[in-house]
Design an enzyme around this catalytic site. Structure first.
Site, short mmCIF file in Angstrom:
data_model
loop_
_atom_site.label_atom_id
_atom_site.label_comp_id
_atom_site.label_asym_id
_atom_site.label_seq_id
_atom_site.Cartn_x
_atom_site.Cartn_y
_atom_site.Cartn_z
N SER A 3 0.86 -1.18 0.00
CA SER A 3 0.00 0.00 0.00
C SER A 3 0.89 1.24 0.00
CB SER A 3 -0.89 0.01 1.24
OG SER A 3 -0.11 0.36 2.36
N LYS A 4 0.26 2.38 -0.01
CA LYS A 4 1.01 3.65 -0.06
C LYS A 4 1.99 3.79 1.10
CE LYS A 4 -1.42 6.44 -3.24
NZ LYS A 4 -2.82 5.99 -3.36
N ARG A 5 1.69 3.10 2.22
CA ARG A 5 2.60 3.17 3.36
C ARG A 5 3.99 2.68 3.00
NH1 ARG A 5 1.78 -0.48 7.00
NH2 ARG A 5 0.26 -1.60 5.75
#
Ligand code: GLU
Length: 490
Positions: A252-254
Site C-alpha cells: 500500500s502507499k505506506r
C-alpha cells in the site's frame, strides 16, 4: 492453439505496480508463445471510470514497453475493446441464459437486500442472496413490474457439488457451490457486472489464458460456472500471488509509491522497473536476476511463477535500476540524466555538453536512479553549497586547515591549465610544501567543495566546479574556519 491473453484494467486510477506486473506477465506469456496480447478496458463502472485514467494507464504501459497487439488505439478483430461499448454483447448472452432458464429477473430493492443481509448477519448465517426472486411466476413478475420496480438479472446457480479448476500457479482450486449465490449478471440499469462482462469478453475475444492477481480467485468459480451455463470452454487460469510490502502486509502507499507513473517521475528506468516487476513472483533460476525486456520475452515461463507472495523490496529496485543504467553507453546514460534534470528545472545550457558527460561519469555508480544525480551531483548543479553539519563541524575544528585551504585557493587560482592532471599536481605539490599528507589536504578540500565527506574524486569535483567556484568555496571555507570560535586566538 494460439495463445491469446489480456490485461483488463478498470480505469479508476493510475496503473498500480500490481497491475503492471499482471500486464507484464501476460505480455511476456504472449511473446514467449508467439501469441497475442490484448488490452481491454473494463469501464462498466461509469461513476468511477475516467478518460484520464485510461490515458494514464496507456501511458504507463507504453513507458514500460508493453505494446499491446489488440486494444485501444491499435484496434483489432475482436473489438470494441472498451466494455462500455459492448453492451449489446452482454445483453445478447444474458437473453440466451434467460431463455435457457439459467438467469432470472430480480426485483429486490437495495433496501430489501440490505434487510436480508442484516437478518442473515443477526442469525450468523453466511451473507448471500437467498434466491427469493428465482421462483417468481409470470403473474408475480408482472405485479412487481406494475409497481414500477426495475429488475436486475441474476444467474441461477446450481448449488450442488463444487466448482474446481486446475490453476497453472496454484494447481487444483475448488470452491463448494453452496458458498456461492445467485449473483447479478446485469444490474437494473442494464450494465453488466464484472464477472459477467469478463466471461463474455474473454470468450468472444478468444482468450486462451487468464493471468491475473489472486485477489480475483473468489470470482473464478462464478466465472467457471458461467462458462458451463453458456456452453463455452473456459480459458486456462493462472492466479498470481499478491505483492506484499517489506513488513509482510499487503502493498500500500505506506510502503512507498504504488503507481508506475510515480516511479517514472522518481527517475527509474523502464528497464529497471520491468526487471523488478518480473522478479516479483517469477524466477529464471536461483541465480540470474538481470534481465532486459527482450531477454524476458524469451525466458519467461508461467510454470515458474511462485505461489508464494512476493515482497516489494525498494532496495532491490534501486540496485536493479543501477545495473540497467550501468549497462548503457555513457552517451545514453548522460542523455537520460540530463533529460531528467531538465525536467526537474535545471538549465542545461549553463554548461557545455562535455561538462554534463563528465558529471555523469564522475557520479558513476552513485547514480542508481536518475533522481540520485540531483542529490549526488548537488555540489556541482547548485551554486549555493549545501553542507552536512557533521562534516563541516569536523572541518572547522581541524587545526591549521583554514590557512591551508586559503593557500590551495591561491595556487589553483593561478593554475593556467585547470585540467585533472594540473589540479592533481598542484594540490599534491602544495600538500608537500605544507608538510601534510596529500590525503589530509584533499579530505579538507573535499568537504570545502562538496559540503560532504564522501564525494566523487576530488580533481573531477574541482574540474566540474570550474575555477571560480572552486577558488570561491575554498576561500569561503577558510574564512569560516577563521571566524570559528574554536580558533579564536589561534
Ligand atoms: N478489471 C479487473 C481488474 O482490474 C480485471 C480482472 C481480470 O483480469 O479478470 O481487477
Amino acid at each position: 492453439m494460439t495463445v491469446r491473453v489480456r490485461f483488463a484494467p478498470s480505469p479508476t486510477g493510475f496503473l498500480h505496480v500490481g497491475g503492471a506486473r499482471t500486464a507484464l506477465y501476460n505480455y511476456l506469456f504472449a511473446r514467449v508463445h508467439g501469441g497475442v496480447f490484448v488490452l481491454r478496458i473494463e469501464d462498466t463502472d461509469a461513476a468511477r471510470s475516467t478518460d484520464e485514467s485510461v490515458a494514464a494507464i496507456l501511458d504507463s504501459l507504453r513507458w514500460l514497453g508493453l505494446a499491446w497487439d489488440e486494444g485501444p488505439e491499435v484496434g483489432g478483430a475482436h473489438g470494441p475493446y472498451f466494455q462500455s461499448e459492448r453492451r449489446d454483447h452482454y445483453h445478447r448472452h444474458a437473453a440466451a441464459l434467460r431463455a435457457a432458464g439459467r438467469a432470472y429477473p430480480c426485483y429486490c430493492t437495495p433496501a430489501e437486500l440490505e434487510a436480508m443481509r442484516e437478518s442473515q448477519a443477526a442469525n450468523k448465517e453466511p451473507q448471500r442472496y437467498d434466491g427469493r426472486c428465482r421462483g417468481l411466476d409470470g403473474a408475480a413478475r408482472a405485479r412487481l413490474e406494475a409497481e414500477g420496480r426495475g429488475a436486475a438479472l441474476r444467474f441461477a446457480l446450481d448449488t450442488a457439488g463444487e466448482t474446481a479448476w486446475k490453476d497453472v500457479v496454484r494447481d487444483r482450486v475448488a470452491f463448494r457451490n453452496d458458498v456461492l449465490d445467485d449473483f447479478v449478471l446485469l444490474r437494473a440499469d442494464g450494465l453488466p457486472t464484472y464477472n459477467f462482462a469478463c466471461v463474455v469478453d474473454d470468450h468472444e475475444m478468444e482468450i486462451s489464458h487468464v493471468i491475473r492477481g489472486d485477489d480475483h480467485i473468489s470470482n473464478t468459480p462464478r466465472q467457471v460456472a458461467l462458462y458451463a451455463a453458456l456452453g463455452w470452454e473456459p480459458p486456462v487460469f493462472a492466479h498470481v500471488s499478491m505483492i506484499l510490502g517489506s513488513d509482510g502486509s499487503r502493498l500500500s502507499k505506506r510502503h512507498g509509491a504504488t503507481s508506475v507513473a510515480a516511479y517514472h517521475e522518481l527517475g527509474y528506468l523502464p528497464a529497471g522497473m520491468v526487471n523488478f516487476l518480473a522478479l516479483l513472483g517469477w524466477a529464471y533460476d536461483d541465480k540470474a536476476e538481470l534481465f532486459t525486456l527482450a531477454e524476458l520475452e524469451r525466458v519467461f515461463r508461467l510454470e515458474r511463477v511462485s505461489r508464494n507472495p512476493a515482497i516489494f523490496n525498494l532496495e532491490k529496485l534501486d540496485w536493479l535500476n543501477g545495473q540497467h543504467l550501468k549497462r548503457l553507453s555513457e552517451g545514453e546514460r548522460t542523455e537520460l540524466v540530463t533529460r531528467f534534470l531538465a525536467g526537474r528545472g535545471f538549465d542545461l545550457s549553463g554548461h557545455p555538453a562535455e561538462w554534463w558527460t563528465a558529471l555523469v561519469r564522475t557520479l558513476g555508480e552513485r547514480v542508481r536512479t536518475l533522481a540520485d544525480a540531483e542529490t549526488a551531483g548537488a555540489f556541482a548543479l547548485n551554486d549555493v553549497l549545501e553542507t552536512e553539519p557533521a562534516a563541516w563541524a569536523e572541518l572547522l575544528e581541524k587545526p591549521a586547515v583554514g590557512p591551508r585551504l586559503a593557500q590551495l585557493a591561491a595556487v589553483l587560482e593561478s593554475d593556467p591549465d585547470f585540467s585533472l592532471e594540473s589540479l592533481e599536481r598542484a594540490t599534491r605539490g602544495l600538500a608537500v610544501a605544507q608538510g601534510v599528507k596529500p590525503g589530509e589536504l584533499m579530505a579538507a578540500a573535499r568537504v570545502a567543495l562538496t559540503g560532504r565527506k564522501t564525494a566523487p574524486g576530488l580533481f573531477e569535483v574541482m574540474w566540474l566546479l570550474g575555477r571560480a567556484r572552486t577558488v570561491g568555496r575554498l576561500q569561503d571555507a577558510a574564512a569560516r574556519w577563521g571566524a570559528g570560535s574554536a580558533h579564536a586566538g589561534d
